[in-house]
Design an enzyme around this catalytic site. Sequence first.
Site, PDB file in Angstrom:
ATOM      1  N   GLU A   1     -26.104  -0.151  16.592  1.00  0.00           N
ATOM      2  CA  GLU A   1     -26.128   0.580  17.844  1.00  0.00           C
ATOM      3  C   GLU A   1     -24.611   0.504  18.378  1.00  0.00           C
ATOM      4  OE1 GLU A   1     -29.848  -2.259  17.897  1.00  0.00           O
ATOM      5  OE2 GLU A   1     -28.232  -1.869  16.500  1.00  0.00           O
TER       6      GLU A   1
ATOM      7  N   CYS B   1     -27.037  -6.783  21.195  1.00  0.00           N
ATOM      8  CA  CYS B   1     -26.738  -5.212  21.070  1.00  0.00           C
ATOM      9  C   CYS B   1     -27.458  -4.762  22.583  1.00  0.00           C
ATOM     10  CB  CYS B   1     -27.513  -4.548  19.995  1.00  0.00           C
ATOM     11  SG  CYS B   1     -26.788  -4.683  18.449  1.00  0.00           S
TER      12      CYS B   1
ATOM     13  N   ARG C   1     -23.829  -0.614 -14.488  1.00  0.00           N
ATOM     14  CA  ARG C   1     -22.765  -0.025 -15.244  1.00  0.00           C
ATOM     15  C   ARG C   1     -22.868   1.401 -15.166  1.00  0.00           C
ATOM     16  NH1 ARG C   1     -24.948  -3.984 -18.290  1.00  0.00           N
ATOM     17  NH2 ARG C   1     -26.007  -2.800 -19.635  1.00  0.00           N
TER      18      ARG C   1
END
Length: 370
Positions: free
Chosen positions: A55, A87, A210
């Site tokens: 946010e 938030c 890998r």
Amino acid sequence: MAVNADLDAKMMARALAEARLGRPSPNPNVGAVVALQDQILGVGHHERAGSDHAEIVALRAAADSAKGATLYVTLEPCNHQGRTAPCVDAIIKAGVARVVVGCRDPNPHVEGHGIERLQQSGVEVTLGVRKDEARALIEPWVKHVTTGLPYIIVKLAVSLDGRIATRTRASKWITGPEARAKVHELRAACDAVCVGVGTVVADDPLLTVRDVEGANPVRVVLDSKLRIAAGSKLVTTAPETPTIILTTAEAPEANERQLTAVGCEVIRCARSNEGRVDVQSAFRALAQRGIVTVLVEGGAELTGSMLAARMADELHVFIGPLLLGPRGRPGAVDWAGPDEPTDAPKIVDPKWELCGRDAYVHGVLAYPSR
């Protein structure tokens, strides 16, 4: 504010896509979009633990234009002080007129009520847009915070007759390069990859990422007697890639000292009735270290223990088009198994794909009622 359900669903889909870009474990994946009608003003996701939440990133991108706009966020905004500020404070301060939330925060260990706080401050809130997708996105984290156990994905590579090795115990390679690349994608998406010591003795794997881009997971070995060789690839590369050995109280202390001296972490866990590492104790210890998702790659005994304990959450099986059939050898899973097919654990909604010449089936596991 007039509600357009189709627009809400479209914007939440964008927020969900944004959420998948982050690697915030042990925090949940969260994505956010700030929009004014169909105009996107800012997007953001929670990149990693300790960084700004989704946010905040989206509101910063939108800047002053966030005032009067709609914020779409996949998970209920936090209303507690953690490594970052709540938030909801930033949302209220930005002057957002409406917040659309995918799903509630299920964490029982924090004081939540972010939605109620927003509503008390005059912000209109819509809850449950693309709820199932938003919940599925954070399911590993939900299990972690509600049970104290990691989310466990079991991977198998088998022949058409369900074998994982020949009569001489050779297992390279049952599947082709495309399937192996997919396995490396799974590794890169998980916090840890786990095998039993039998797999280490037989294959001496490296268990790193890998064939694709991505960070190496923590390597984990269940080894009740600390049989792992000091010269194995896992031990010799422990200084570069974290390696945890889960063992029992009875394992030789001299072996532990040798392993820890070269960079391995040794954790002693409870012992099962069979004398092995108790899987519940072992995986709870991993969760306490912030490991949310674990990819279990073998062998047959460890996979059987996962299924017998009903701890595996997903199953991913790669099937090579060949027959191995070693007489008397166990199959891919070594466990007592169910009495009837109806009692078997099964993939709820199996997804079938082709990986080169190999078949690939995967999905969430369900267990019958006891």
